[in-house]
Design a protein around this motif. Structure first.
Motif, PDB file in Angstrom:
ATOM      1  N   GLY A  14       0.558  -1.176  -0.216  1.00 47.62           N
ATOM      2  CA  GLY A  14       0.126   0.256   0.049  1.00 47.62           C
ATOM      3  C   GLY A  14       1.108   1.536   0.099  1.00 47.62           C
ATOM      4  N   LEU A  15       0.284   2.082  -0.590  1.00 42.05           N
ATOM      5  CA  LEU A  15       0.655   3.418  -0.834  1.00 42.05           C
ATOM      6  C   LEU A  15      -0.089   4.434  -0.087  1.00 42.05           C
ATOM      7  CD1 LEU A  15       3.275   5.330  -1.382  1.00 42.05           C
ATOM      8  CD2 LEU A  15       2.470   5.995  -3.820  1.00 42.05           C
ATOM      9  N   THR A  16       0.227   5.203   0.971  1.00 41.20           N
ATOM     10  CA  THR A  16      -0.464   6.271   1.247  1.00 41.20           C
ATOM     11  C   THR A  16      -0.312   7.831   1.108  1.00 41.20           C
ATOM     12  OG1 THR A  16      -1.214   4.594   2.948  1.00 41.20           O
ATOM     13  CG2 THR A  16      -2.186   6.617   3.621  1.00 41.20           C
ATOM     14  N   ALA A  28      -0.577  13.510  -5.417  1.00 40.98           N
ATOM     15  CA  ALA A  28      -1.063  13.024  -6.377  1.00 40.98           C
ATOM     16  C   ALA A  28      -0.320  11.283  -6.317  1.00 40.98           C
ATOM     17  CB  ALA A  28      -1.127  13.195  -8.327  1.00 40.98           C
ATOM     18  N   PRO A  29      -0.615  10.403  -6.903  1.00 40.73           N
ATOM     19  CA  PRO A  29      -1.950   9.839  -6.527  1.00 40.73           C
ATOM     20  C   PRO A  29      -2.360  10.451  -5.298  1.00 40.73           C
ATOM     21  CG  PRO A  29      -0.833   7.715  -5.814  1.00 40.73           C
ATOM     22  CD  PRO A  29       0.171   9.490  -6.212  1.00 40.73           C
ATOM     23  N   GLU A  30      -4.027  10.853  -5.043  1.00 46.24           N
ATOM     24  CA  GLU A  30      -5.102  10.999  -4.037  1.00 46.24           C
ATOM     25  C   GLU A  30      -5.230  10.854  -3.076  1.00 46.24           C
ATOM     26  OE1 GLU A  30      -8.504  13.639  -5.210  1.00 46.24           O
ATOM     27  OE2 GLU A  30      -7.067  14.813  -7.428  1.00 46.24           O
ATOM     28  N   THR A  31      -5.486   9.663  -3.435  1.00 45.62           N
ATOM     29  CA  THR A  31      -6.065   8.502  -2.602  1.00 45.62           C
ATOM     30  C   THR A  31      -4.945   7.075  -2.246  1.00 45.62           C
ATOM     31  OG1 THR A  31      -7.357   7.432  -3.840  1.00 45.62           O
ATOM     32  CG2 THR A  31      -8.105   9.445  -2.998  1.00 45.62           C
ATOM     33  N   ALA A  32      -5.114   6.233  -1.215  1.00 38.81           N
ATOM     34  CA  ALA A  32      -4.143   5.253  -0.917  1.00 38.81           C
ATOM     35  C   ALA A  32      -3.985   4.534  -1.485  1.00 38.81           C
ATOM     36  CB  ALA A  32      -4.527   4.969   0.279  1.00 38.81           C
ATOM     37  N   ALA A  33      -3.276   3.147  -2.473  1.00 42.13           N
ATOM     38  CA  ALA A  33      -3.679   2.303  -3.230  1.00 42.13           C
ATOM     39  C   ALA A  33      -2.610   1.674  -2.651  1.00 42.13           C
ATOM     40  CB  ALA A  33      -3.762   2.922  -4.934  1.00 42.13           C
ATOM     41  N   TYR A  34      -2.464  -0.037  -4.307  1.00 40.60           N
ATOM     42  CA  TYR A  34      -2.107  -0.972  -3.677  1.00 40.60           C
ATOM     43  C   TYR A  34      -1.086  -1.073  -5.003  1.00 40.60           C
ATOM     44  CZ  TYR A  34      -3.289  -2.319   0.504  1.00 40.60           C
ATOM     45  OH  TYR A  34      -3.849  -1.960   2.528  1.00 40.60           O
ATOM     46  N   LEU A  36       2.009  -3.296  -7.055  1.00 41.03           N
ATOM     47  CA  LEU A  36       2.573  -4.327  -7.332  1.00 41.03           C
ATOM     48  C   LEU A  36       3.938  -4.452  -6.724  1.00 41.03           C
ATOM     49  CD1 LEU A  36       2.068  -6.104 -10.379  1.00 41.03           C
ATOM     50  CD2 LEU A  36       1.319  -6.852  -8.537  1.00 41.03           C
ATOM     51  N   SER A  37       4.407  -5.238  -6.344  1.00 39.13           N
ATOM     52  CA  SER A  37       6.174  -5.265  -5.504  1.00 39.13           C
ATOM     53  C   SER A  37       7.278  -4.750  -6.471  1.00 39.13           C
ATOM     54  CB  SER A  37       5.834  -6.402  -5.002  1.00 39.13           C
ATOM     55  OG  SER A  37       7.516  -6.456  -3.746  1.00 39.13           O
ATOM     56  N   GLY A  38       7.693  -4.645  -6.126  1.00 43.99           N
ATOM     57  CA  GLY A  38       8.714  -3.759  -7.322  1.00 43.99           C
ATOM     58  C   GLY A  38       8.601  -2.579  -8.183  1.00 43.99           C
ATOM     59  N   ARG A  39       7.121  -2.229  -8.514  1.00 43.77           N
ATOM     60  CA  ARG A  39       7.078  -1.142  -8.766  1.00 43.77           C
ATOM     61  C   ARG A  39       7.311   0.471  -8.602  1.00 43.77           C
ATOM     62  NH1 ARG A  39       0.610   0.401 -10.916  1.00 43.77           N
ATOM     63  NH2 ARG A  39       1.617   2.262 -12.081  1.00 43.77           N
ATOM     64  N   THR A  40       7.751   1.099  -9.211  1.00 44.65           N
ATOM     65  CA  THR A  40       8.230   2.702  -9.123  1.00 44.65           C
ATOM     66  C   THR A  40       6.049   3.060  -9.524  1.00 44.65           C
ATOM     67  OG1 THR A  40      10.604   2.136  -9.786  1.00 44.65           O
ATOM     68  CG2 THR A  40       9.425   4.476  -9.658  1.00 44.65           C
ATOM     69  N   VAL A  41       6.551   3.981  -8.837  1.00 40.22           N
ATOM     70  CA  VAL A  41       5.143   4.742  -8.732  1.00 40.22           C
ATOM     71  C   VAL A  41       5.734   5.992  -8.759  1.00 40.22           C
ATOM     72  CG1 VAL A  41       3.018   5.309  -7.367  1.00 40.22           C
ATOM     73  CG2 VAL A  41       4.034   3.256  -7.188  1.00 40.22           C
ATOM     74  N   THR A  68       8.337  13.226  -7.962  1.00 38.93           N
ATOM     75  CA  THR A  68       9.661  12.612  -7.463  1.00 38.93           C
ATOM     76  C   THR A  68       8.994  11.162  -8.065  1.00 38.93           C
ATOM     77  OG1 THR A  68      11.214  11.709  -6.028  1.00 38.93           O
ATOM     78  CG2 THR A  68       9.259  12.440  -5.361  1.00 38.93           C
ATOM     79  N   SER A  69       9.263   9.788  -6.822  1.00 45.40           N
ATOM     80  CA  SER A  69       8.696   8.472  -7.442  1.00 45.40           C
ATOM     81  C   SER A  69       9.108   7.519  -6.132  1.00 45.40           C
ATOM     82  CB  SER A  69       9.813   8.275  -8.221  1.00 45.40           C
ATOM     83  OG  SER A  69      11.059   7.690  -8.304  1.00 45.40           O
ATOM     84  N   VAL A  70       8.352   6.236  -5.335  1.00 47.38           N
ATOM     85  CA  VAL A  70       8.667   5.284  -4.777  1.00 47.38           C
ATOM     86  C   VAL A  70       8.407   3.974  -5.038  1.00 47.38           C
ATOM     87  CG1 VAL A  70       7.656   4.618  -2.457  1.00 47.38           C
ATOM     88  CG2 VAL A  70       6.850   7.081  -3.212  1.00 47.38           C
ATOM     89  N   ALA A  71       9.584   3.649  -5.012  1.00 48.17           N
ATOM     90  CA  ALA A  71       9.770   1.801  -4.954  1.00 48.17           C
ATOM     91  C   ALA A  71       9.130   1.417  -4.187  1.00 48.17           C
ATOM     92  CB  ALA A  71      11.130   1.733  -5.404  1.00 48.17           C
ATOM     93  N   MET A  72       7.847   0.198  -4.506  1.00 47.86           N
ATOM     94  CA  MET A  72       7.121   0.347  -4.117  1.00 47.86           C
ATOM     95  C   MET A  72       7.627  -1.322  -3.647  1.00 47.86           C
ATOM     96  SD  MET A  72       4.708   1.968  -3.538  1.00 47.86           S
ATOM     97  CE  MET A  72       3.970   0.885  -2.205  1.00 47.86           C
ATOM     98  N   VAL A  73       8.572  -1.776  -2.494  1.00 50.69           N
ATOM     99  CA  VAL A  73       9.264  -2.574  -1.572  1.00 50.69           C
ATOM    100  C   VAL A  73       8.698  -3.004  -0.621  1.00 50.69           C
ATOM    101  CG1 VAL A  73      11.019  -2.726  -3.374  1.00 50.69           C
ATOM    102  CG2 VAL A  73      11.056  -1.736  -1.457  1.00 50.69           C
ATOM    103  N   ALA A  74       8.006  -2.070  -0.144  1.00 55.70           N
ATOM    104  CA  ALA A  74       6.998  -2.563   1.356  1.00 55.70           C
ATOM    105  C   ALA A  74       6.205  -1.196   1.676  1.00 55.70           C
ATOM    106  CB  ALA A  74       8.680  -1.900   1.988  1.00 55.70           C
ATOM    107  N   PRO A  75       5.068  -1.545   2.356  1.00 55.72           N
ATOM    108  CA  PRO A  75       3.652  -0.592   2.927  1.00 55.72           C
ATOM    109  C   PRO A  75       4.829   0.975   2.667  1.00 55.72           C
ATOM    110  CG  PRO A  75       3.222  -2.415   4.124  1.00 55.72           C
ATOM    111  CD  PRO A  75       5.080  -2.528   3.862  1.00 55.72           C
TER     112      PRO A  75
END
Length: 124
Positions: A14-16, A28-34, A36-41, A68-75
């Motif tokens: 999850g990204l909050t 942006a994104p405005e709301t929390a969402a899930y 895939l592991s390893g994806r860059t958001v 900027t970006s976030v690497a989704m390797v954990a919540p």
């Protein structure tokens, strides 16, 4: 004979996104969402009128860039931080019977009103 099934699972985190102080801007994104592991958001922040982007709090690639970006390797929780733009007020009284001249320079786009209350002015 039977069929063999092999289940496969995709890990998501999850990204909050948050804004501080509240009402000072948008993310942006405005709301929390899930994701895939390893994806860059990609995340971006935009200031409300009277505010400027300051920084990100959280595990982002570039904390001082509004985009900027976030690497989704954990919540992850990322917070866009904004600061109020300054409003300048100045006044000058040149003599006891003179006119008080005041000017207000608001932050760009910021609505303002001016109220004058002057009493018992003494020049020394």
């Amino acid at each position: 004979g039977g069929n063999a099934y092999t289940p496969s699972f995709n890990t998501e985190y999850g990204l909050t996104p948050e804004v501080s102080p509240p009402g000072s801007g948008t993310v942006a994104p405005e709301t929390a969402a899930y994701y895939l592991s390893g994806r860059t958001v990609n995340v971006s922040a935009g200031p409300a009128t009277g505010y400027a982007f300051s920084s990100w709090t959280g595990d982002v690639t570039s904390p001082t860039s509004s985009t900027t970006s976030v690497a989704m390797v954990a919540p992850e929780t990322v917070q866009a931080n904004f600061v109020p733009l300054p409003t300048t007020v100045s006044a000058a009284l040149t003599s006891q019977t003179g006119t008080l001249r005041a000017s207000v320079i608001p932050a760009p786009g910021l609505p303002y009103s001016v109220e004058y209350r002057i009493s018992n002015v003494r020049m020394r």
